[in-house]
Structures are given as structure tokens and as C-alpha cells.
Design an enzyme around this catalytic site. Structure first.
Site, PDB file in Angstrom:
ATOM      1  N   LYS A   1     -24.132  99.568  87.794  1.00  0.00           N
ATOM      2  CA  LYS A   1     -24.436 100.550  86.754  1.00  0.00           C
ATOM      3  C   LYS A   1     -25.292 101.675  87.358  1.00  0.00           C
ATOM      4  O   LYS A   1     -26.257 101.427  88.079  1.00  0.00           O
ATOM      5  CB  LYS A   1     -25.192  99.893  85.597  1.00  0.00           C
TER       6      LYS A   1
ATOM      7  N   HIS B   1     -11.103  96.829  80.148  1.00  0.00           N
ATOM      8  CA  HIS B   1     -12.536  96.660  79.941  1.00  0.00           C
ATOM      9  C   HIS B   1     -12.855  95.334  79.254  1.00  0.00           C
ATOM     10  O   HIS B   1     -12.277  94.993  78.225  1.00  0.00           O
ATOM     11  CB  HIS B   1     -13.059  97.810  79.078  1.00  0.00           C
TER      12      HIS B   1
ATOM     13  N   GLU C   1     -12.050  92.750  84.827  1.00  0.00           N
ATOM     14  CA  GLU C   1     -13.509  92.714  84.868  1.00  0.00           C
ATOM     15  C   GLU C   1     -14.022  91.309  84.540  1.00  0.00           C
ATOM     16  O   GLU C   1     -13.661  90.738  83.508  1.00  0.00           O
ATOM     17  CB  GLU C   1     -14.053  93.726  83.861  1.00  0.00           C
TER      18      GLU C   1
END
Length: 391
Positions: free
Chosen positions: A190, A321, A341
Site C-alpha cells: 500500500k 479484487h 489476490e
């Protein structure tokens, strides 16, 4: 005159209808997170740390005893709204042929047409839609990926949950090493910190720690403006990233297109969009090298398959996602080599686990999605609703 209890919904059914939905149950489930989660949206003051995830589960049973389980979810606000909308529209499924998934999706959309065809309404429909696909694959005795027509039995996977902005850099390094040791193939970090130097320092540390050959991705969670995204994107070129994710606002298709054209690093986006139509705007503008749809957010598997066909036509990479329990199957059926993911957040909800080996997540051999709810999931249930009669 048709006097069956399903007269309204079966008036157009013929000999091909061999089963009908008899009963369903909705469950609103709140999953607590062990650690409050912060990404760039928290550091820029737009959101508070995330402490739980709300799930809408649907269980469907047919007259012949076939069963399916599906879910949708909401992070932060929205969970009770999804449950309420699903509850209002539940009776529309009773008596329908569970194989007529497209027809049922359209029927549910029109049942709530005044609130639109995206967002909370279609996210509620998604839980029904996923359950119907799960049921269809179970009835066929096939994993969902095989029912759809798999191109592979495993999918490249990367980990996100170890690289959130609230996590100290040293812990991020340990998390990355542990993920790679467990068989995960890539690491996503992130970014989007108000101080870009912090992002670059963490990225440098991770690249040095895992080496040049490990696939790395970064995710700014929509927190950069256009100049910052261009500047940070250029600064990150040297790291050989697989992609830069959500560098701009999710609906800034033109900005993403300009950025994608100016960088060597691929641009990925799409997770926050709530319909196929919204994704089409990205595709039409050439705004993404990697499309990242979320099946529960865009209305379920039926809509995801429509979007996947568009993405393939434009030769886009695919990296769905979240919700790996659903997306592993959908990614396995995508012609162009995709990514999926890895999040372990949902594990307390399901009895089964997905297997990871040599950088890839393996499609399970179990029919359907291959998951059953745990007693813990039942214990976290805050509301339920039933429709029809269980056979």
C-alpha cells in the site's frame, strides 16, 4: 388456468424446467478484523480504520434438494442496506428455475429498478447470483471454474494483507518473507502516504528484502491527484512493478488513460466500480492495462462474465479484487494469464482452505465454489430472513 403456487413465475416455463427454487435464507454476518486496517484513505483523513467487514450470505435450496451458497460484502457502511434490499426482493426467486440465472438477475434488477442498476442494489443481487452459480456447478458435480470452461487449474497469486500503511516497515518485510515462504507468488504494498518519500523508502526496503525477481505491485487507493500520480509513477519505474493500482479517483477515466500512456509501468484499476457499464468507461478510454473487477460489487458472476468478455476483446490483463473464494474460479476461466489476490481475512467464515503452491493458487476439486459456512459464521450472524418452504 394454472393453479400451482408458483403460477406467476412459472407461466412461461416448459418441459425444460426440471427444478425450481423452493427456499432461501439470507444472513447478515459481521466479520471482526483482528487488527484495524489503514490504507491511504485513512492517512488522508477520508476514512477511519476498518475494524470489520459485513457479509450478505444467501443459501438456496431447490425442490429436488440442490443447494447453493453465495455472498456479497461491504467494507464500512452498507452491509445492513444490502441485507434490506435482498430481503425486499427475496420472494422473486421462489418458483424460478435455478438454471435461468440471467433471467433471474434481470428480474431482480427490475424488482428494484427505482434504485438503479449499480451500487448497493446490484451488490445485494450479487449474493443471489453467486449462490445460483454455486448451485449450478454443484449439480453438475464440477468446480465452478470447470463449469465455466477453465483455461488453467491454478492462478498466479499475490498477497495484500501484509502491506497496509498502518504496518511498520520491519513488519512488512517479515510479512513479505512469510508470504513468499508459504508459496504466494507476489507482494502488493500500500502506498499513497501524504509524504511520498515514505512510500518510496518502504518500496525500496521491500524490493531490497525480497530481491529483484519477486513480482511487486503498489496500491494508492485513489489518493493521488494527477500531478502526484505522474510524479510518483515515474519515481517508481525503477522498481519494475507489475502494476500501479488506483493511482487516481476510480471514476477519472481520462486521467488514468493519460497516466497509462505516459508510464512504462502498467496501470491497474476498477475495484471500486459497481457495474459493467462503469468498467466499460475505463476500457473505452484505454484507462487500464489491468482491469480489477469485483464480482460482488458489480452484480455477481453473471455480470463479471460479461465484463471478462469485454476485457479479453481489448486484450487486458485481469486481476480481480478481494474475495478469492469466488475470483479464483473466474480468473481460472479467463483466457489471458491473470492474477488473484490473496486475503486470509475470510478464513473464519469457511470450513475449507485454498491451497497455494509455487506462487499459484490451486482451483479446488470440490464442486461449486467449494466452500461451506462455519459455526463461527453462524455465531457472527446479526439478522436472517427466509422465503419459501424448505423441502
Amino acid at each position: 388456468m394454472n393453479t400451482t403456487p408458483y403460477a406467476a413465475s412459472t407461466s412461461t416455463q416448459g418441459d425444460a424446467t426440471i427444478d425450481r427454487i423452493a427456499w432461501l435464507r439470507l444472513s447478515s454476518v459481521t466479520l471482526p478484523l483482528a487488527t484495524p486496517i489503514s490504507d491511504a484513505k485513512v492517512f488522508t483523513g477520508r476514512q477511519k480504520p476498518m475494524t470489520e467487514v459485513a457479509f450478505l450470505f444467501v443459501e438456496i435450496v431447490t425442490e429436488q434438494g440442490h443447494e447453493g451458497v453465495g455472498f456479497s460484502y461491504s467494507k464500512r457502511a452498507g452491509g445492513p442496506g444490502q441485507f434490506a434490499h435482498a430481503k425486499e426482493t427475496a420472494e422473486n426467486l421462489i418458483g424460478e428455475d435455478p438454471s435461468d440465472i440471467g433471467k433471474i438477475w434481470t428480474k431482480l434488477v427490475w424488482a428494484g429498478a427505482s434504485v438503479g442498476r449499480s451500487g448497493l442494489a446490484t451488490q445485494a443481487i450479487a449474493a443471489y447470483d453467486v449462490a445460483l452459480w454455486d448451485l449450478k456447478a454443484k449439480r453438475a458435480g464440477l468446480p465452478l471454474a470447470k463449469l465455466l470452461g477453465a483455461h488453467r487449474d491454478s492462478v498466479r497469486c499475490y498477497n495484500t494483507s501484509g502491506g497496509f500503511l498502518h504496518t511498520p516497515t520491519e513488519q512488512v518485510l517479515d510479512n513479505a518473507a512469510a508470504s513468499l515462504a508459504s508459496g504466494i507468488g507476489g507482494i502488493k504494498l500500500k502506498v499513497g502516504h501524504p509524504d511520498g518519500k515514505y512510500d518510496l523508502a518502504r518500496l525500496t526496503a521491500v524490493r531490497e528484502h525480497v530481491g529483484d525477481d519477486v513480482p511487486l505491485m503498489v496500491d494508492a487507493n485513489q489518493q493521488w491527484d494527477r500531478p502526484t500520480a505522474r510524479r510518483m509513477g515515474r519515481a517508481m519505474e525503477e522498481f519494475g512493478l507489475v502494476w500501479i493500482e488506483e493511482p487516481l479517483d476510480a471514476y477519472d477515466a481520462q486521467g488514468h488513460a493519460s497516466l497509462a500512456a505516459s508510464l512504462d509501468t502498467p496501470v491497474a484499476t476498477g475495484e471500486m466500480l459497481a457495474s459493467v457499464a462503469e468498467h466499460y468507461e475505463l476500457i473505452r478510454h484505454g484507462a487500464a492495462d489491468v482491469i480489477q473487477p469485483d464480482a460482488p460489487r458489480i452484480g455477481g458472476i453473471t455480470q463479471f462474465l460479461k465484463l471478462a468478455a469485454l476485457a479479453e476483446h481489448h486484450q487486458l490483463q485481469l486481476a480481480p479484487h478481494f474475495a478469492m473464494e469466488i475470483h479464483l474460479h473466474l480468473a481460472a476461466a479467463y483466457p489471458i494469464e491473470p492474477w488473484v489476490e490473496h486475503f486470509d481475512w475470510l478464513e473464519p467464515l469457511f470450513e475449507e482452505r485454498l491451497e497455494i503452491r509455487d506462487g499459484r493458487m490451486l482451483v479446488p476439486s470440490r464442486p461449486g465454489l467449494g466452500f461451506t459456512l462455519t459455526e463461527q459464521a453462524r455465531a457472527w450472524t446479526t439478522a436472517t430472513h427466509e422465503a419459501g418452504t424448505r423441502p
